[in-house]
Write an enzyme that holds these catalytic residues in place. Sequence first.
Site, PDB file in Angstrom:
ATOM      1  N   CYS A 114      41.883  37.496  28.975  1.00  0.00           N
ATOM      2  CA  CYS A 114      42.491  37.528  30.874  1.00  0.00           C
ATOM      3  C   CYS A 114      40.997  37.864  32.219  1.00  0.00           C
ATOM      4  CB  CYS A 114      43.717  38.042  30.401  1.00  0.00           C
ATOM      5  SG  CYS A 114      44.610  37.838  30.162  1.00  0.00           S
ATOM      6  N   HIS A 276      44.893  38.673  38.219  1.00  0.00           N
ATOM      7  CA  HIS A 276      44.744  37.389  36.710  1.00  0.00           C
ATOM      8  C   HIS A 276      46.298  37.223  37.231  1.00  0.00           C
ATOM      9  CE1 HIS A 276      45.568  36.115  33.286  1.00  0.00           C
ATOM     10  NE2 HIS A 276      45.548  37.334  32.470  1.00  0.00           N
ATOM     11  N   ASN A 306      50.747  31.909  33.588  1.00  0.00           N
ATOM     12  CA  ASN A 306      49.421  32.712  33.116  1.00  0.00           C
ATOM     13  C   ASN A 306      48.103  30.631  32.032  1.00  0.00           C
ATOM     14  OD1 ASN A 306      47.123  34.157  32.070  1.00  0.00           O
ATOM     15  ND2 ASN A 306      48.778  36.146  30.934  1.00  0.00           N
TER      16      ASN A 306
END
Length: 349
Positions: A114, A276, A306
């Site tokens: 990430c 993020h 995500n």
Amino acid sequence: MPNSRIAGVGYYVPKNVFTNNDLLKYMDTSDEWIQERSGIKERRYADRLGETTTTMGVEAAKIAIERAGITPQDIDFIIFATLSPDYYFPGCGVLLQRAMKMKEIGALDIRNQCSGFVYALSIADQYIKSGMYKNILIVGSEKHSFGLDFSTRGRNIAVIFGDGAGAVVVQPTEKEGQGILSTHLHSDGESAEILAMYNPGTHANHWVQKPVADFDDAEMGNLFMSKDMVEKAQNFPNMDGPAVFKKAVIKFPEVVMEALEKNKLSTTDISLLIPHQANLRIAQFVQQQLKLSDEQVFNNIDKYGNTTAASIPIALAEAWEQGKVKEGDLVCLAAFGSGFTWGSALMRW
Ligand code: COA
């Protein structure tokens, strides 16, 4: 020494929309549970055969390159961030170089999950500042849908992740005060296994072939992936969600403040924070901690879930298209994820 700036942004998401209710076909979950815990309403899944991490990355890259006013042949370095590559090796960077008919330039693949995009931006920033390269393409792309456990066993992870790609072109700028002001990277491997996919991996005592004749057969498997690994779902990502949540809500604000303090700025100076897109609840917690207004924080996790390395460049490109990122704005990017790794980048657009 020139500063580096993002000169073009682009994103691509697959056309297949999967709503929370669509997931009910595969697992015991509910739209209410998913929205309440994560803020996600739907996500995109790539075509099973036609689309890969690289092909999605190429689509995003085409847009970013065009918006930067250059052609693929002008790119002099590629940085590709993903945890879901087309092949175990080689990485997606060379596949993109081939697909876009670029020159024989360097192609670097990075694995920072990430935080991949922020790590990539930090690398590009140094290369541009040193004068080594003039047009660096960064791509963050993920095809998570190929490797999630869509049974009820894997629901805590499967509902969160989605597919997509984002890209930026980084160039030098001579304009006073413009561009990337600083980047800040961190890691703490103490909890590496709580958000991880273990197999296939060299930690396991498995060989494809006996390496030496007198090796004890009893200690050896002859499979790349054993039945036991599959039964324990170790071929799928594993996540201790609450533990990730707890660490993320500490590290996100910390790394944003680190960037601001380094540049003698404060939270009120931020035009837009693009965190993020891990979980809307995490982003809201961070917003609250930093006392930022709704206008100062960009979220789009409700539409895409995500998308790991792709989440920040997708969000940045979308925010830019919506006129939320304008010349002179102070933009802060912040990421946290598996590793753990985390980081931030502060830039004057
Ligand atoms: N649908 C319905 N129920 C689910 C479910 C789903 N998709 N996933 C898990 N559950 C159940 C669990 O089995 C558990 O049931 P139990 O109490 O009967 O054992 C219950 O919901 C609570 O599980 P828990 O994991 O404690 O939930 P949570 O409130 O922590 O929320 C996450 C789970 C994953 C949404 C949350 O922990 C989170 O977002 N963590 C951060 C994850 C993240 O950001 N990861 C990416 C980092 S880059």
